[in-house]
Write an enzyme that holds these catalytic residues in place. Structure first.
Site, PDB file in Angstrom:
ATOM      1  N   LYS A  82       0.777  -1.175  -0.030  1.00 58.49           N
ATOM      2  CA  LYS A  82       0.104   0.086   0.032  1.00 58.49           C
ATOM      3  C   LYS A  82       0.806   1.256   0.002  1.00 58.49           C
ATOM      4  O   LYS A  82       1.651   1.493   0.984  1.00 58.49           O
ATOM      5  CB  LYS A  82      -1.071   0.064   1.190  1.00 58.49           C
ATOM      6  CG  LYS A  82      -1.975   1.243   0.968  1.00 58.49           C
ATOM      7  CD  LYS A  82      -2.713   1.521   2.436  1.00 58.49           C
ATOM      8  CE  LYS A  82      -2.034   2.767   3.155  1.00 58.49           C
ATOM      9  NZ  LYS A  82      -1.617   3.794   2.222  1.00 58.49           N
ATOM     10  N   GLY A 112       7.249   4.763   8.090  1.00 61.98           N
ATOM     11  CA  GLY A 112       6.369   5.962   8.248  1.00 61.98           C
ATOM     12  C   GLY A 112       6.866   6.518   9.565  1.00 61.98           C
ATOM     13  O   GLY A 112       7.673   6.423  10.091  1.00 61.98           O
ATOM     14  N   SER A 113       5.686   6.984   9.861  1.00 63.15           N
ATOM     15  CA  SER A 113       5.912   8.027  11.091  1.00 63.15           C
ATOM     16  C   SER A 113       5.905   7.205  12.230  1.00 63.15           C
ATOM     17  O   SER A 113       5.278   5.857  12.490  1.00 63.15           O
ATOM     18  CB  SER A 113       4.681   9.031  11.298  1.00 63.15           C
ATOM     19  OG  SER A 113       3.544   8.314  11.606  1.00 63.15           O
ATOM     20  N   GLU A 170      10.227   0.985  10.147  1.00 61.15           N
ATOM     21  CA  GLU A 170      11.226   1.877   9.945  1.00 61.15           C
ATOM     22  C   GLU A 170      10.543   3.325  10.271  1.00 61.15           C
ATOM     23  O   GLU A 170       9.721   3.914   9.214  1.00 61.15           O
ATOM     24  CB  GLU A 170      11.825   1.891   8.652  1.00 61.15           C
ATOM     25  CG  GLU A 170      12.496   0.698   8.106  1.00 61.15           C
ATOM     26  CD  GLU A 170      13.584   0.317   8.944  1.00 61.15           C
ATOM     27  OE1 GLU A 170      14.122   1.344   9.609  1.00 61.15           O
ATOM     28  OE2 GLU A 170      14.244  -0.684   8.773  1.00 61.15           O
ATOM     29  N   CYS A 198      14.208  10.667   6.748  1.00 61.40           N
ATOM     30  CA  CYS A 198      14.011  10.120   8.064  1.00 61.40           C
ATOM     31  C   CYS A 198      15.043  10.403   8.978  1.00 61.40           C
ATOM     32  O   CYS A 198      15.175  10.826  10.135  1.00 61.40           O
ATOM     33  CB  CYS A 198      13.405   8.633   8.072  1.00 61.40           C
ATOM     34  SG  CYS A 198      14.508   7.732   7.135  1.00 61.40           S
ATOM     35  N   GLU A 226       9.950  15.192  15.742  1.00 59.46           N
ATOM     36  CA  GLU A 226      10.326  15.141  14.463  1.00 59.46           C
ATOM     37  C   GLU A 226       9.582  16.315  13.536  1.00 59.46           C
ATOM     38  O   GLU A 226       8.413  16.414  13.472  1.00 59.46           O
ATOM     39  CB  GLU A 226      10.249  14.064  13.717  1.00 59.46           C
ATOM     40  CG  GLU A 226      10.686  13.859  12.332  1.00 59.46           C
ATOM     41  CD  GLU A 226      10.276  12.377  11.692  1.00 59.46           C
ATOM     42  OE1 GLU A 226       9.202  12.084  11.811  1.00 59.46           O
ATOM     43  OE2 GLU A 226      11.152  11.839  10.990  1.00 59.46           O
TER      44      GLU A 226
HETATM   45  P1  NAD Z   1       2.637   8.145   7.893  1.00 61.74           P
HETATM   46  O1  NAD Z   1       2.949   7.339   9.224  1.00 61.74           O
HETATM   47  O2  NAD Z   1       1.705   9.295   8.049  1.00 61.74           O
HETATM   48  O3  NAD Z   1       2.087   7.335   6.670  1.00 61.74           O
HETATM   49  C1  NAD Z   1       2.874   6.038   6.259  1.00 61.74           C
HETATM   50  C2  NAD Z   1       2.044   5.316   5.500  1.00 61.74           C
HETATM   51  O4  NAD Z   1       1.055   4.548   6.568  1.00 61.74           O
HETATM   52  C3  NAD Z   1       1.173   5.726   4.352  1.00 61.74           C
HETATM   53  O5  NAD Z   1       0.951   4.788   3.473  1.00 61.74           O
HETATM   54  C4  NAD Z   1      -0.207   5.785   5.354  1.00 61.74           C
HETATM   55  O6  NAD Z   1      -1.539   5.822   4.312  1.00 61.74           O
HETATM   56  C5  NAD Z   1      -0.250   4.636   6.219  1.00 61.74           C
HETATM   57  N1  NAD Z   1      -0.996   4.587   7.474  1.00 61.74           N
HETATM   58  C6  NAD Z   1      -1.385   5.559   8.148  1.00 61.74           C
HETATM   59  N2  NAD Z   1      -2.252   5.369   9.136  1.00 61.74           N
HETATM   60  C7  NAD Z   1      -2.143   3.908   9.106  1.00 61.74           C
HETATM   61  C8  NAD Z   1      -2.849   2.921   9.929  1.00 61.74           C
HETATM   62  N3  NAD Z   1      -3.560   3.165  11.074  1.00 61.74           N
HETATM   63  N4  NAD Z   1      -2.524   1.712   9.671  1.00 61.74           N
HETATM   64  C9  NAD Z   1      -1.773   1.317   8.554  1.00 61.74           C
HETATM   65  N5  NAD Z   1      -1.454   2.142   7.509  1.00 61.74           N
HETATM   66  C10 NAD Z   1      -1.385   3.544   8.157  1.00 61.74           C
HETATM   67  O7  NAD Z   1       4.127   8.710   7.391  1.00 61.74           O
HETATM   68  P2  NAD Z   1       4.382   9.849   6.167  1.00 61.74           P
HETATM   69  O8  NAD Z   1       3.732  11.095   6.767  1.00 61.74           O
HETATM   70  O9  NAD Z   1       3.694   9.209   5.001  1.00 61.74           O
HETATM   71  O10 NAD Z   1       5.818   9.585   6.195  1.00 61.74           O
HETATM   72  C11 NAD Z   1       6.765  10.553   6.930  1.00 61.74           C
HETATM   73  C12 NAD Z   1       7.214   9.756   7.963  1.00 61.74           C
HETATM   74  O11 NAD Z   1       8.071   8.499   7.854  1.00 61.74           O
HETATM   75  C13 NAD Z   1       8.363  10.447   8.869  1.00 61.74           C
HETATM   76  O12 NAD Z   1       7.962  10.429  10.349  1.00 61.74           O
HETATM   77  C14 NAD Z   1       9.457   9.870   8.520  1.00 61.74           C
HETATM   78  O13 NAD Z   1      10.624   9.964   9.429  1.00 61.74           O
HETATM   79  C15 NAD Z   1       9.185   8.438   8.271  1.00 61.74           C
HETATM   80  N6  NAD Z   1      10.231   7.955   7.388  1.00 61.74           N
HETATM   81  C16 NAD Z   1      11.076   6.739   8.010  1.00 61.74           C
HETATM   82  C17 NAD Z   1      12.024   6.201   7.225  1.00 61.74           C
HETATM   83  C18 NAD Z   1      12.920   5.169   7.684  1.00 61.74           C
HETATM   84  O14 NAD Z   1      13.247   4.379   7.143  1.00 61.74           O
HETATM   85  N7  NAD Z   1      13.022   4.930   9.116  1.00 61.74           N
HETATM   86  C19 NAD Z   1      11.927   6.368   5.947  1.00 61.74           C
HETATM   87  C20 NAD Z   1      11.103   7.321   5.366  1.00 61.74           C
HETATM   88  C21 NAD Z   1      10.142   7.997   6.116  1.00 61.74           C
END
Ligand code: NAD
Length: 512
Positions: free
Chosen positions: A203, A256-257, A278, A312, A409
């Protein structure tokens, strides 16, 4: 994500957004580009450089996620998938690598259009990482090995025991990706899953689905078996959560976050899903008094301003030893004020837009909170002009450890500068964060570099560089920055689990 944009970006050639081939905007389910079961729900794909709608993408519902997971499970359990030679799984990835190579320019343009990443960067860095990633995991498929274990029977008996382990693929993997490195993240989930014998439902972020959907079309062309890779579009609350809660999904590979990662970890308790998370960071860039400032100053600027700070591992806390503090801060502020902020397709642009209007509001409100708490904007500190979601490269001074800008962050081009008066405080200040993703140390002193690296509580520590990843290097976060690792040998542990097979041999049958 991979490198320092401000240092190394080759300039893009196109001055205005070209019109790349757009994907049909359909999810990939069971080997077909399929309309969702309840059609008509569309998400706008928006160009962050202009705020204009590029196209619309179909969004899936719960029933589509279920269809995709069941297709992935059927494929995983099929005789054909189980009997496929590891080398042939590798060949699938190799064929995809060739197709991505063939469509390299088209994918780079589409990625820049959908995410606002500078075209020079998507061309030179992102696409190279993606093609390398597919080849890296293509090679892994045929190198999966277990162990032979010598047994020590608890009581003497006239028998011999032999045991070995196999690395068994986990099953259906749910991959969930963010928007800051869309196609690269998609490959980071799909390629290891296939290499290690799993099947996958991916996804992408609703903000940046286009290149992942185009990848789905190339996956079909590469001849992957139906159900081996599925792509479902939509938001996190419905589509992401359905994937996370689906009982047939055996592992979630999430980037993600931290907040979303925590909710995924909590939701996986009932089914004991394996998870790799991650997550976010608040990584320190540490400049010691003896550093080569001609490299450290642009390096620290690139660490935070590359990809508009939406990395990130961005160096969002700048720790500088007192004797060089003023020089370093002046240098970083000069770079911040001089960076040309603009659209992804303008060859003169050095820093592109943020992903969305909503994200820019969030970044600006966090900076506003910092200023209200007493921080001072030494450079930037607000939105930049233009039609897109631009934000000024920002340097905050007069920060203290408890301020929200130091603890949370921001995920934008905002760095907090801290003067370190006592060298004995460096480790404490660097580790004074709930995150532990990465750090960089800039110094000419090898002893200090390595001894300090030992003490930094983070998954990756760079010396005299920042934001350099390699597929052979394990990548993951400590503390709230994540759980588990991707890349390196750790990837195999993350997509397989050992199965021990133990056999009793009867020496009486030995007639020789
Ligand atoms: P996010 O957590 O809002 O979303 C990430 C993904 O998760 C999206 O596809 C979103 O639709 C999905 N999602 C959201 N809520 C969900 C739920 N309840 N259940 C399942 N899936 C869900 O993050 P973002 O704003 O898209 O990305 C930015 C964040 O990602 C920052 O915090 C950044 O540090 C982190 N990030 C981490 C790495 C790493 O490798 N550590 C790399 C890139 C980005």
């Amino acid at each position: 994500m991979m490198s320092s944009e401000t240092e190394r970006a080759p300039c893009g050639k196109a001055a205005s957004p070209p019109s790349p081939q757009l994907p049909r905007g359909l999810p990939l389910i069971d080997g077909q580009l399929a309309e969702p079961l309840s059609p008509g729900r569309l998400i706008d794909a928006i160009d962050p450089s202009t705020g204009r709608t590029i196209t619309q993408v179909h969004t899936c519902g719960r029933a589509d996620v279920d269809r995709a997971v069941m297709a992935a499970q059927r494929c995983f359990e099929s005789r054909a998938w189980r009997a496929m030679r590891p080398l042939d799984r590798g060949r699938l990835l190799e064929r995809l690598a060739l197709l991505v190579e063939e469509h390299r320019e088209e994918l780079a343009v589409l990625e820049s259009l959908d995410s606002g990443k500078l075209l020079g960067i998507t061309r030179a860095i992102d696409l190279q990482f993606i093609i390398d990633g597919l080849r890296h995991y293509a090679g892994w498929a045929s190198k999966i090995a277990g162990e032979y274990i010598q047994h020590s029977p608890l009581v003497p008996e006239d028998a011999v025991y032999r045991a070995y382990t196999q690395r068994r693929p986990l099953g259906v993997v749910g991959g969930i990706t963010p928007w800051n490195f869309p196609l690269g993240q998609a490959i980071q989930k799909i390629a290891p899953a296939i290499a290690f014998g799993c099947t996958v439902v991916l996804k992408p972020s609703p903000e940046t689905s286009l290149t992942t959907l185009r990848l789905g079309e190339l996956i079909l062309e590469a001849g992957f078996p139906a159900g081996a890779v599925n792509i479902v579009t939509g938001d996190g609350a419905e589509v992401g959560a359905t994937l996370v809660n689906h009982p047939a999904v055996r592992k979630i590979a999430f980037t993600g976050s931290t907040a979303t990662g925590q909710s995924i970890l909590a939701a996986s308790v009932g089914t004991m899903k394996r998870v790799t998370l991650e997550l976010g960071g608040k990584s320190p860039t540490i400049i010691l008094a003896d550093a080569d400032l001609d490299r450290a100053i642009p390096g620290a600027a690139a660490a935070i301003f590359a990809n508009s700070g939406q990395i990130c591992t961005a160096g969002s806390r700048l720790l500088v030893e007192a004797p060089i503090y003023d020089t370093v801060i002046e240098g970083i502020c000069d770079i911040a004020r001089g960076l040309k902020v603009g659209p992804a397709f303008d060859p003169a642009t050095q820093m592109g837009p943020l992903i969305s209007a909503q994200h820019r509001r969030r970044v600006d409100s966090m900076v506003g909170n910092g200023l209200a708490e007493g921080a001072v904007a030494l450079a930037g500190g607000g939105a930049a002009e233009g039609d897109g979601w631009f934000y000024k490269p920002t340097v905050l001074g007069a920060v203290s450890a408890q301020m929200s800008v130091m603890r949370e962050e921001i995920f934008g081009p905002v760095v907090c500068a801290v003067r370190v008066d006592d060298p004995g405080d460096i480790v404490r200040i660097a580790n004074d964060t709930p995150f532990g993703l990465a750090a960089s140390i800039w110094t000419r002193d090898l002893d200090r570099a390595h001894l300090l690296a030992d003490r930094i509580d983070a998954g990756t520590v760079w010396l005299n560089t920042h934001n350099v990843l390699d597929l052979a290097m394990p990548f993951g976060g400590h503390k709230l920055s994540g759980l588990g690792h991707e890349f390196g040998n750790d990837a195999m542990q993350a997509y397989t689990e050992p199965k021990a097979v133990c056999m009793r041999l009867d020496p009486g049958s030995m007639r020789y």
